[in-house]
Design a protein around this motif. Structure first.
Motif, mmCIF file in Angstrom:
data_model
loop_
_atom_site.group_PDB
_atom_site.id
_atom_site.type_symbol
_atom_site.label_atom_id
_atom_site.label_comp_id
_atom_site.label_asym_id
_atom_site.label_seq_id
_atom_site.Cartn_x
_atom_site.Cartn_y
_atom_site.Cartn_z
ATOM 1 N N GLY A 98 0.819 -1.195 0.000
ATOM 2 C CA GLY A 98 0.000 0.000 0.000
ATOM 3 C C GLY A 98 0.857 1.250 0.000
ATOM 4 O O GLY A 98 2.065 1.209 -0.268
ATOM 5 N N HIS A 99 0.256 2.374 0.324
ATOM 6 C CA HIS A 99 0.921 3.671 0.207
ATOM 7 C C HIS A 99 1.740 4.062 1.426
ATOM 8 O O HIS A 99 2.528 5.009 1.354
ATOM 9 C CB HIS A 99 -0.136 4.754 -0.020
ATOM 10 C CG HIS A 99 -1.009 4.982 1.183
ATOM 11 N ND1 HIS A 99 -2.018 4.097 1.554
ATOM 12 C CD2 HIS A 99 -1.009 5.958 2.123
ATOM 13 C CE1 HIS A 99 -2.601 4.537 2.646
ATOM 14 N NE2 HIS A 99 -2.015 5.661 3.020
ATOM 15 N N ALA A 109 -1.223 -1.782 -7.469
ATOM 16 C CA ALA A 109 -2.338 -1.277 -8.261
ATOM 17 C C ALA A 109 -1.912 -1.050 -9.706
ATOM 18 O O ALA A 109 -2.647 -1.380 -10.646
ATOM 19 C CB ALA A 109 -2.884 0.012 -7.655
ATOM 20 N N ALA A 119 -9.205 -4.045 -9.445
ATOM 21 C CA ALA A 119 -9.267 -4.426 -8.031
ATOM 22 C C ALA A 119 -10.593 -5.067 -7.669
ATOM 23 O O ALA A 119 -10.646 -5.983 -6.837
ATOM 24 C CB ALA A 119 -9.001 -3.200 -7.150
ATOM 25 N N ASP A 120 -11.678 -4.615 -8.289
ATOM 26 C CA ASP A 120 -12.982 -5.174 -7.936
ATOM 27 C C ASP A 120 -13.244 -6.541 -8.570
ATOM 28 O O ASP A 120 -14.273 -7.160 -8.315
ATOM 29 C CB ASP A 120 -14.110 -4.195 -8.267
ATOM 30 C CG ASP A 120 -14.216 -3.856 -9.750
ATOM 31 O OD1 ASP A 120 -13.497 -4.475 -10.564
ATOM 32 O OD2 ASP A 120 -15.016 -2.960 -10.099
ATOM 33 N N GLY A 137 -1.458 -3.240 2.017
ATOM 34 C CA GLY A 137 -2.111 -2.882 0.763
ATOM 35 C C GLY A 137 -3.595 -3.211 0.699
ATOM 36 O O GLY A 137 -4.225 -2.948 -0.336
ATOM 37 N N ASP A 140 -6.718 1.607 1.008
ATOM 38 C CA ASP A 140 -6.241 2.652 0.106
ATOM 39 C C ASP A 140 -5.822 3.895 0.880
ATOM 40 O O ASP A 140 -5.731 3.876 2.121
ATOM 41 C CB ASP A 140 -7.295 2.982 -0.955
ATOM 42 C CG ASP A 140 -8.571 3.588 -0.368
ATOM 43 O OD1 ASP A 140 -8.575 4.030 0.803
ATOM 44 O OD2 ASP A 140 -9.588 3.609 -1.097
ATOM 45 N N ASP A 141 -5.569 4.990 0.163
ATOM 46 C CA ASP A 141 -5.097 6.223 0.789
ATOM 47 C C ASP A 141 -6.101 6.804 1.775
ATOM 48 O O ASP A 141 -5.739 7.616 2.626
ATOM 49 C CB ASP A 141 -4.791 7.278 -0.282
ATOM 50 C CG ASP A 141 -3.623 6.881 -1.168
ATOM 51 O OD1 ASP A 141 -3.069 5.786 -0.975
ATOM 52 O OD2 ASP A 141 -3.259 7.680 -2.054
ATOM 53 N N ASP A 144 -9.919 2.978 3.114
ATOM 54 C CA ASP A 144 -11.032 2.148 2.677
ATOM 55 C C ASP A 144 -10.485 0.873 2.038
ATOM 56 O O ASP A 144 -9.387 0.882 1.472
ATOM 57 C CB ASP A 144 -11.890 2.888 1.651
ATOM 58 C CG ASP A 144 -12.629 4.069 2.254
ATOM 59 O OD1 ASP A 144 -13.079 3.952 3.408
ATOM 60 O OD2 ASP A 144 -12.748 5.110 1.566
ATOM 61 N N VAL A 146 -9.428 -1.844 -0.500
ATOM 62 C CA VAL A 146 -9.080 -1.778 -1.920
ATOM 63 C C VAL A 146 -9.853 -2.811 -2.720
ATOM 64 O O VAL A 146 -10.396 -2.522 -3.782
ATOM 65 C CB VAL A 146 -7.560 -1.987 -2.107
ATOM 66 C CG1 VAL A 146 -7.212 -2.138 -3.590
ATOM 67 C CG2 VAL A 146 -6.779 -0.845 -1.483
ATOM 68 N N PHE A 147 -9.934 -4.018 -2.183
ATOM 69 C CA PHE A 147 -10.521 -5.145 -2.908
ATOM 70 C C PHE A 147 -11.942 -5.337 -2.388
ATOM 71 O O PHE A 147 -12.218 -6.204 -1.556
ATOM 72 C CB PHE A 147 -9.645 -6.381 -2.747
ATOM 73 C CG PHE A 147 -8.211 -6.114 -3.138
ATOM 74 C CD1 PHE A 147 -7.861 -5.951 -4.471
ATOM 75 C CD2 PHE A 147 -7.226 -5.979 -2.168
ATOM 76 C CE1 PHE A 147 -6.546 -5.679 -4.831
ATOM 77 C CE2 PHE A 147 -5.911 -5.711 -2.513
ATOM 78 C CZ PHE A 147 -5.577 -5.549 -3.859
#
Length: 304
Positions: A98-99, A109, A119-120, A137, A140-141, A144, A146-147
């Motif tokens: 992740g970030h 990503a 991702a979905d 990861g 997200d930023d 929330d 991601v997947f």
């Protein structure tokens, strides 16, 4: 079985080094019957040498590393996330950094975009363990998930360890942030998180194996279709040099060094004896290859 290696070029991405305008994501493909396994780059870590060598005699360790072309005081291990598609399920083994962990990592990503996977579309995220470069990861930023359509799965022992309030006080100062970050992320995905135990078939053709030591509940996954199989080992075999050439040496990256040695020796012997392919999260060449016996120990051989 057929293994191929290809480069996915993506323009306009953040570069790992100054002046680089394009980024190449090495993708190694392996066919398992009608399914396909692909390794994708999440970037790389930048670690002090002492993180790996721990209490080993420094001269002995650096001499062994030099034989593999590794010099200096910094390591830059690659991060290989595994994608598996069988026509029904689209599975990620680990979620990358992740970030929020390191600027050189967290590129999954972009790699998924380059591979043409949204991702979905991910149906399951199977976690080998909850270290930052494998777990963080999932958010997200904006913190929330991601997947959003994926069931996330982790070994029960691993979940118990990282959600225990005592862990942050017992894991050691250097890893205290790991404990805080893991607990927060596991709580954030709790409504989509399922657990399993070693020896359980977590999805059709995917068997969980207990491989503790790197973390208390570390899991490796045997992925099999028909007579073809590959072992996704996570960090149970943590690199392509000391872990194979000197598997009985303690690794500073393992939380329980002695347990890590026992797991590593058992796993390497199994892989070399069975001739089974494996994916290592921090192994070179996309992480996919085989273990061979060599000079009383082992070596990792990538396959193209």
């Amino acid at each position: 079985m057929r293994i191929t290696r290809r480069e996915l070029m993506v323009g306009g991405l953040a570069a790992l080094t100054a002046g680089a305008g394009l980024r190449a994501f090495a993708a190694t493909d392996m066919e398992l019957g009608t399914a396909r396994l692909t390794t994708l780059s999440d970037g790389n870590l930048v670690l002090p040498l002492d993180f790996l060598i721990g209490d080993l005699p420094r001269g002995q360790a650096t001499e062994a590393l030099a034989q593999h072309g590794i010099t200096g005081d910094t390591l830059t291990p690659p991060c290989n996330v595994t994608l598996y598609r069988d026509g029904t399920n689209t599975v990620l083994f680990d979620a990358g950094s992740g970030h929020a962990f390191m600027p050189s990592a967290g590129r999954l990503a972009d790699a998924l975009d380059a591979a043409g996977v949204a991702a979905d579309e991910i149906t399951h995220v199977l976690l080998t363990h909850a270290h930052p470069d494998h777990l963080w990861g999932v958010l997200d930023d904006f913190d929330d998930p991601v997947f959003v359509n994926a069931t996330h799965m982790i070994g029960q022992a691993e979940l118990d360890y990282w959600t225990d309030p005592a862990t942050v006080d017992t894991i050691g100062t250097a890893r205290a942030s790991f404990a805080v970050g893991a607990a927060r992320r596991l709580e954030a995905i709790a409504d989509r998180l399922e657990t399993f135990t070693g020896g359980q078939e977590v999805l059709p053709g995917i068997l969980a194996h207990d491989t503790p030591g790197h973390t208390p509940g570390h899991i490796s996954f045997e992925v099999r279709q028909d007579s073809t199989a590959v072992m996704v080992v996570g960090d149970a075999i943590g690199n392509g040099h000391l872990a194979l050439a000197h598997p009985d040496w303690a690794s500073g990256a393992d939380q329980d060094a002695e347990q890590g040695i026992a797991t590593r020796l058992r796993l390497l012997d199994q892989l070399a004896t069975d001739g089974m392919a494996m994916v290592g999260f921090h192994l070179p060449g996309g992480g996919l290859g085989r273990v061979e016996r060599a000079d009383g120990a082992y070596r990792f051989v990538t396959e193209v």
